[in-house]
Design a protein around this motif. Structure first.
Motif, PDB file in Angstrom:
ATOM      1  N   ARG A   1     -23.956 -45.150 -11.857  1.00 61.94           N
ATOM      2  CA  ARG A   1     -23.219 -46.070 -13.218  1.00 61.94           C
ATOM      3  C   ARG A   1     -24.043 -45.934 -14.400  1.00 61.94           C
TER       4      ARG A   1
ATOM      5  N   LYS B   1     -23.520 -44.455 -17.879  1.00 67.25           N
ATOM      6  CA  LYS B   1     -23.291 -45.265 -19.280  1.00 67.25           C
ATOM      7  C   LYS B   1     -24.266 -44.774 -20.310  1.00 67.25           C
TER       8      LYS B   1
ATOM      9  N   LEU C   1     -16.491 -43.203 -14.490  1.00 66.38           N
ATOM     10  CA  LEU C   1     -16.894 -44.544 -14.300  1.00 66.38           C
ATOM     11  C   LEU C   1     -15.799 -45.186 -13.631  1.00 66.38           C
TER      12      LEU C   1
ATOM     13  N   ASN D   1     -15.788 -42.087 -19.143  1.00 69.68           N
ATOM     14  CA  ASN D   1     -14.844 -43.029 -18.762  1.00 69.68           C
ATOM     15  C   ASN D   1     -14.061 -42.778 -17.436  1.00 69.68           C
TER      16      ASN D   1
END
Ligand code: NAD
Length: 489
Positions: free
Chosen positions: A35, A39, A83, A80
């Motif tokens: 993650r 990011k 995620l 995105n």
């Protein structure tokens, strides 16, 4: 020279050892690590937007709007999506169990492959590097990325990203050309993900044989667009989409760009007129000055187009455009009608702003035309004719088949992206990118509660009858045979 290469090899080996150690430590398996790295890619794309746009301007003179759409926007969307899906993708999947395995449970656990190599191309230097990188990180691997040397400014921005935004102990970039690529291919990888030409794809596959390394090859080819005679109501929109699927994607230097058009003889002049009107609308009266068409990547590729355009056999086929500016590496959007099918423009992947239109007596002939050539990465078909649509679906093979538009398939996370035959194999994007770098490990848990006596030797006729009934899930007969009420099945 030789000394430098040996040194490079030693450095590469040392770096790969460090990456393997990192993988063995288990940190890349953690959801939190995956993650955080994803990011960080997002932060890079947001913080360094101007640097990315500038690099693409320097390498390809891509307009910032096109660059944002194709490289930054699509990458933001893909991070995105990863995620959002990560928790679900990482979760084990329970399997349905057959009677033969009763009582037990089974599940499929996705595990990272280990050390993976991504080799990318220059035409979308960010998108084609980040898209597989997102998949490799999401699935918990350690990664080496080798971008293309032909887009040096983009390669250097990517190198800075890996150096400053990502975990260097697990993700490295190795810049350089074919010699670096060859050195990398000599190493042992757990997967190689390659985007580029079929020629180098073959080199990659040969190198992978030594260690039985699985490969994904994202290649190119000649993508046809079948253009049926269109009703006036949507002719303009269709032609806009056709032009955008050629000149609007890196000046046709795109694996998914339309390579050539197939249309009916009786429709070609209408199509050409509409194209000319829209080209003027989009690129102005003097297209040599437009900022909305990217430039050719380098002099070598430019010479390739010069050779194509100077081919005496196609001279009379050019019906629009054909001018170029060698110093500015610019070629005007150019349309040809019926160049000989044996000319280079019709036998090689064009990968640039030259668009041949091949005329047919009947649009249905397009199916045979496509079938008699290598499987393309994409087929586009502008037609309302359901029979033709079905024939294209059932009789041709391609990575994707899009009706009434171009290129959109690239942005759909929920469908796989990849080729077939000469256009490559393996798939990625969205969850498919996660799967591309994942091994699906099976975990079976058996109970000691019950054990079927007939599964062990010595074998006899009765046990065989029980197997026969068992594999058909015929519970009644299993009971009858086991209790001796039935002898044969
Ligand atoms: P290429 O095959 O020349 O190079 C691709 C990558 O391979 C580059 O990073 C290059 O440095 C590296 N390379 C070159 N020689 C090598 C060698 N001997 N060993 C190891 N690595 C080596 O292709 P290209 O010019 O970058 O791209 C154009 C081709 O790629 C076209 O055919 C196009 O259709 C295809 N392409 C496919 C996709 C796709 O997603 N399917 C996307 C973009 C481009």
């Amino acid at each position: 020279m030789e000394k430098k290469e040996v040194k490079s090899e030693l450095i590469i080996e040392r770096e790969l050892d460090e990456l393997r150690d990192s993988f063995r430590s288990g940190k890349t398996r953690e959801a939190s690590w995956r993650r955080s790295q994803l990011k960080q890619i997002l932060s890079f794309l947001q913080d360094k937007e101007q640097d990315i746009l500038h690099a693409l301007q320097q390498d390809l003179s891509k307009h910032p709007a096109e660059s944002f759409r194709d490289e930054i926007g699509t990458s933001i969307k893909s991070v995105n999506y990863a995620l959002e899906g990560l928790n679900k993708w990482m979760s084990p999947n329970k399997a349905k169990m057959p009677l033969a395995a009763f009582p037990s449970t089974a599940e499929v656990v996705p595990e990272p492959l280990g050390l993976v190599l991504i080799i990318s191309s220059w035409n979308f230097p960010f998108g084609l590097s980040l898209e597989p990188l997102i998949g490799a990180i999401a699935s918990g691997n350690v990664v080496v990325l080798k971008p293309s040397e032909l887009a040096p400014s983009s390669s250097s921005v990517l190198a800075k990203m890996v150096g400053t935004y990502l975990d260097k102990t697990a993700i490295r970039i190795m810049e350089g050309g074919s010699s670096v690529g060859e050195l990398l291919l000599q190493q042992k990888w757990d997967k190689i993900f390659f985007t580029g030409s079929a020629r180098v794809g073959r080199i990659v596959m040969l190198a992978a044989v030594k260690n039985l390394t699985p490969v994904i090859l994202e290649l190119g080819g000649k993508c046809p667009a079948v253009v049926d005679s269109l009703p006036c109501s949507n002719k303009k929109m269709a032609v806009k989409r056709i032009l955008s699927g050629k000149f609007g994607v890196c000046a046709g230097q795109a694996c998914l760009a339309i390579d050539y058009i197939l249309t009916e003889k009786r429709f070609v002049s209408t199509l050409l007129e509409e194209m000319k009107v829209l080209l003027k609308e989009q690129y102005g009266d003097n297209p040599m000055e437009t900022k909305s068409v990217a430039r050719i990547i380098n002099k070598q590729h430019f010479s390739r187009f010069e050779d194509l355009l100077h081919d005496p056999s196609i001279k009379d086929s050019i019906v629009h455009g054909g001018s170029f500016d060698k110093d500015g590496l610019f070629i005007e959007p150019t349309i040809l009608i019926d160049p000989p099918l044996k000319s280079s423009i019709m036998t090689e992947e064009i990968f640039g702003p030259l668009l041949p239109i091949i005329t047919l007596e009947r649009i249905e002939d397009s199916v045979e035309f496509i079938k008699s050539r290598s499987n393309p990465l994409a087929i586009y078909a502008f037609t309302h004719d359901k029979t033709l649509q079905n024939r294209l679906i059932n009789e041709t093979s391609s990575g994707s088949l899009v009706f009434n538009d171009t290129i959109v398939q690239y942005a759909i996370d929920t469908v796989p992206f990849g080729g077939v035959g000469e256009s490559g194999f393996g798939k990625y994007h969205g969850k498919f990118s996660f799967d591309a770098f994942t091994h699906e490990k099976v975990i079976v848990r058996r109970s000691y509660l019950i054990d079927f006596w007939f599964r062990y030797p010595p074998w006899d006729y009765k046990k065989m009858q029980l197997f026969k009934a068992g594999y058909r899930y015929d519970y009644l007969n299993i009971a009858l045979i086991a209790l001796g009420f039935k002898k044969s099945y």
